[in-house]
Scaffold this active site. Sequence first.
Site, PDB file in Angstrom:
ATOM      1  N   CYS A  43       0.784  -1.157  -0.072  1.00 30.73           N
ATOM      2  CA  CYS A  43      -0.043  -0.014  -0.060  1.00 30.73           C
ATOM      3  C   CYS A  43       0.825   1.335   0.126  1.00 30.73           C
ATOM      4  O   CYS A  43       1.267   1.709  -1.098  1.00 30.73           O
ATOM      5  CB  CYS A  43      -1.084  -0.008   1.032  1.00 30.73           C
ATOM      6  SG  CYS A  43      -2.587   1.089   0.878  1.00 30.73           S
TER       7      CYS A  43
ATOM      8  N   HIS B 252      -3.689  -4.864   0.359  1.00 28.91           N
ATOM      9  CA  HIS B 252      -2.838  -5.510   1.489  1.00 28.91           C
ATOM     10  C   HIS B 252      -3.044  -7.039   1.478  1.00 28.91           C
ATOM     11  O   HIS B 252      -3.888  -7.485   2.039  1.00 28.91           O
ATOM     12  CB  HIS B 252      -3.520  -5.001   2.613  1.00 28.91           C
ATOM     13  CG  HIS B 252      -3.303  -3.406   3.127  1.00 28.91           C
ATOM     14  ND1 HIS B 252      -2.329  -3.132   3.700  1.00 28.91           N
ATOM     15  CD2 HIS B 252      -3.935  -2.436   2.644  1.00 28.91           C
ATOM     16  CE1 HIS B 252      -2.472  -1.796   4.058  1.00 28.91           C
ATOM     17  NE2 HIS B 252      -3.382  -1.330   3.160  1.00 28.91           N
TER      18      HIS B 252
ATOM     19  N   GLU C 205      -1.508  -8.898   2.797  1.00 30.68           N
ATOM     20  CA  GLU C 205      -1.015  -9.684   4.347  1.00 30.68           C
ATOM     21  C   GLU C 205      -2.406 -10.075   4.693  1.00 30.68           C
ATOM     22  O   GLU C 205      -2.344 -10.899   5.609  1.00 30.68           O
ATOM     23  CB  GLU C 205      -0.326  -8.688   5.094  1.00 30.68           C
ATOM     24  CG  GLU C 205      -0.954  -7.440   5.769  1.00 30.68           C
ATOM     25  CD  GLU C 205      -0.837  -6.369   4.957  1.00 30.68           C
ATOM     26  OE1 GLU C 205      -0.576  -6.675   3.601  1.00 30.68           O
ATOM     27  OE2 GLU C 205      -1.162  -4.894   5.272  1.00 30.68           O
TER      28      GLU C 205
END
Length: 543
Positions: free
Chosen positions: A391, A520, A522
């Site tokens: 990001c 994102h 993750e």
Amino acid sequence: MKQKTKFIFVIGGVLSGVGKGVTAASIGRIFKNNGFDVSAIKIDPYINVDAGTMNPVEHGEVFVTEDGDETDQDLGNYERFLDTDLLSTNYMTTGRVYLSVIEKERSMGYKGRCVQVVPHIPMEIIHRIKTAAEKTKAEIMVIEIGGTVGEYENILFLDAARMMKLDNPDDVAFVLVSYLPVPSHLGEMKTKPTQHAARTLNNSGIQPDFIIARGKHELDKPRREKLAFFCWLQSKEDVISAPDVDSIYEIPAVLEKQNFGKLLAKRLKMKLNRQNKSGEWNKFITQMKNPKKTIKVAVVGKYFATGDYTLSDSYISVIQAVKHAAWSVGAEAEMTWLDSEDYEKDKNAVKNLSQYDALIVPGGFGTRGIEGIISAIKYARENSLPYLGLCYGMQLATIEFARHVLGIKDAHTVEVNPKTKNPIIHINPMQAQNVSKNRYGGTMRLGAYDCVLKANTKTAQAYGEKKISERHRHRYEFNNDYKKAIDDAGLKVVGVNEEKDLVEIVELSNHPFFVGTQFHPELKSRPTSPHPLFVGLMKAALD
Ligand code: GLN
């Protein structure tokens, strides 16, 4: 045949931060390993409508769901343990509950009746819990009530739980996760605070069915008996010892060893052993426990000087995604947090990055430490250090490239310099309005968006797919006016959202691994299915 929904409430005693979320997630995993459809709800007692407006350093990471809700980090734990996508319905706050009651009142939804805190607030809470159960088709719904017993904030949630038990005693169970301190001058575990917590819970009309005794060490027999006796449990087996362990992922096994799943199922008048589905989880645990190498990962950002505790809470999904990926390639990740402001004070300091195998710049907001981050990214680009920018880490990578490769010296993001003549990262008119009118809550680009990948790129290779979907949380975007220039110069645009014509992924050619994502990744990494880009980074790091 499907089991009708059983509700397991997880409530905290004595102090916060003892692992209620992970315990709730582990209970869910036990049922999942036995073939049940499991979902989970987090209840946050805050007035905030969502976690999006809370400072991550104070409250921890904001976890974004597929449908774009900004929620508590515990939803991340649930998704990771249960390997399932949760939705906005799996999260509620006091603010959210009150907001719907007030909106219903304003639209005559209560048909002229007097609307009261009790019963209308608990009824709205129960309605939300049941809606979530229906929507997720959960057979087991684990519900974590935030905060600890005895505080004012969560009383109405406890009342809702009490009412649910009263209505369907066989479908509701209560688990008290409590803490047993070992005062240094005594050197022994004390049960009294937990006894008080159980009594306080009784005051809310709730008798815990089980107590999870968290502590540094294993609980011994006399204390187990004492807790069962003084907290009115049915048997001493209903006290479950949960000592500190090396990895949170070992907790389901710790609980299982004490037959916690079976005991819970018995209390809920059901059978636990339906189908053994623990293979995938067990395989992961074996892999996790046998790493052959260590990968040194540097994470550069701001806020890192605030101390380890808040730090690991603010970036919990990034940390977990790195760990999952490292384990999947037979290694263990060793993460070091580097404060980007150090790179601003001393221009040569970035050279310390040479001792690491990979660099990550995670998401972030605001101006602090930005130039230091850009120096770190420059180092990674010029020195073939594997890089993943998440990001803000992607946005700053494009700025670094524009400045130092394209020679656009004042290239910037309008978030930091609203007047720059070269806004590589800009803001669309709608978002600009949100900011100017202080409409901050829930207005960023949030949740899942599709992204089409360019063939024959490292990114496409890592994903092994042409079209992906990833979760977002940001306000600013890459400015397409600069797309051709950066692409021609070697920072390739390899992923785009076609509907909105937005750049989603950039990748450097002639570099072992240098990828920036506007989203994102993750948030979608799971221990049993690590994220391809993190795996790509780890593989490059090993090479
Ligand atoms: N601050 C940037 C934006 O709002 C990046 C956000 C983030 O990293 N999550 O666009």
